[in-house]
Design a protein around this motif. Sequence first.
Motif, short mmCIF file in Angstrom:
data_model
loop_
_atom_site.label_atom_id
_atom_site.label_comp_id
_atom_site.label_asym_id
_atom_site.label_seq_id
_atom_site.Cartn_x
_atom_site.Cartn_y
_atom_site.Cartn_z
N GLU A 1 0.81 -1.06 0.62
CA GLU A 1 -0.02 -0.53 0.18
C GLU A 1 1.08 1.38 0.00
O GLU A 1 0.64 1.96 -0.59
N PHE A 2 1.73 1.63 0.66
CA PHE A 2 2.91 2.33 0.78
C PHE A 2 4.32 2.40 1.11
O PHE A 2 4.66 0.88 1.53
N LEU A 3 5.34 3.05 0.66
CA LEU A 3 6.54 2.66 1.60
C LEU A 3 6.99 4.10 1.91
O LEU A 3 7.08 5.50 1.62
N VAL A 4 8.19 3.99 3.13
CA VAL A 4 9.19 5.41 2.92
C VAL A 4 10.50 5.10 2.44
O VAL A 4 10.64 3.92 2.41
N VAL B 1 8.12 12.54 7.07
CA VAL B 1 8.35 11.06 6.98
C VAL B 1 7.74 11.71 5.55
O VAL B 1 5.88 12.12 6.08
N HIS B 2 7.68 10.98 4.04
CA HIS B 2 7.35 11.64 3.26
C HIS B 2 6.86 9.84 3.20
O HIS B 2 7.60 9.22 2.40
N VAL B 3 5.50 9.98 2.60
CA VAL B 3 4.95 8.20 2.27
C VAL B 3 4.55 8.29 0.82
O VAL B 3 3.84 8.91 0.38
N TRP B 4 5.23 7.36 0.15
CA TRP B 4 5.52 6.97 -1.33
C TRP B 4 4.03 6.26 -1.90
O TRP B 4 3.47 4.92 -1.16
N LEU B 5 2.88 6.31 -2.31
CA LEU B 5 1.85 5.80 -3.07
C LEU B 5 2.35 4.85 -4.49
O LEU B 5 2.93 4.66 -4.80
N PRO B 6 1.34 4.07 -4.12
CA PRO B 6 1.17 3.44 -6.30
C PRO B 6 1.55 3.89 -6.94
O PRO B 6 1.76 3.53 -7.98
#
Length: 284
Positions: free
Chosen positions: A40-43, A56-61
């Motif tokens: 679902e997401f990664l950092v 914190v920056h969350v990367w989405l698909p």
Amino acid sequence: MPVRDLDRILDLAVAALHEQDPEQLWSPLAVEILRVCGAEFLVFVSRDWVGCEDAVHVWLPDGTVRSQVGEHAQQLIRHCKPLTGYYATSNDRTPVTASQVVGEAEWRDSVMAQRKREALASDHILGVPLPDASEPFRGCLVHRTGSGFTDEHLAFARRIQPLLAGVDRQAALLRNYRASTAKAPSGQAGPDPAEGAAESGLTPRETDVLALLADALTATAISRRLGISVRTVQKHTENIYRKLGTSDRVTTVLHAQARRIIPVREVAARPTPGRSGGIHSTCR
């Protein structure tokens, strides 16, 4: 691992070598990791987070980044137990999941797992560290809901580790290069170095090699710095000479400085021809 995934990793590597903006290097990687892992997401963790105040920056698909993350969620992501503790006390840099570290049942019933499910809708976490063990953890943390990460996901994570490390080095080189050429000698803002490189037909990797040539590094030293072969360095050097219309290191550096591709500085003395590690035996 499916051949298509290996081909995609190669495509990402080629794309990274041609990317001029260091901040754009991570988005294609995030999309691919999330796609393959069904997550679902990664950092991306660039340094030890404990005690720091970085957002914190969350990367989405879809490749977008969420910066507006609640404080509680940020703290859960930042500490990321038990993975941060595992990598902080071990020299092992193999990708592992939280359930592998503490056991599947223990992780499922743990307070930390419950908090992550409630705040992040995340059931499982995969750590993919960079090979460099100088920090407690640098790399990416992949969050997945539902079923756990499979052996195929872990195999992919191991395969993509060298690319993560290479992109990390490339981003640092591009940022340093841009910073070093951001000001003209007068102190006034100078032309964009990326534009000067592009006008000369230089790729970002050729620009990296050019900057290191200006530092008087040998082909062997450049290959170690960039994580490529000596032969590849020599090929890049030949391309640089051809595109700038030069035939030796000093003239090449002077031309590049005149075109604001690299900063103006004192050019290192030319090595004696034929000496071990000199320009004629390594970089021409």
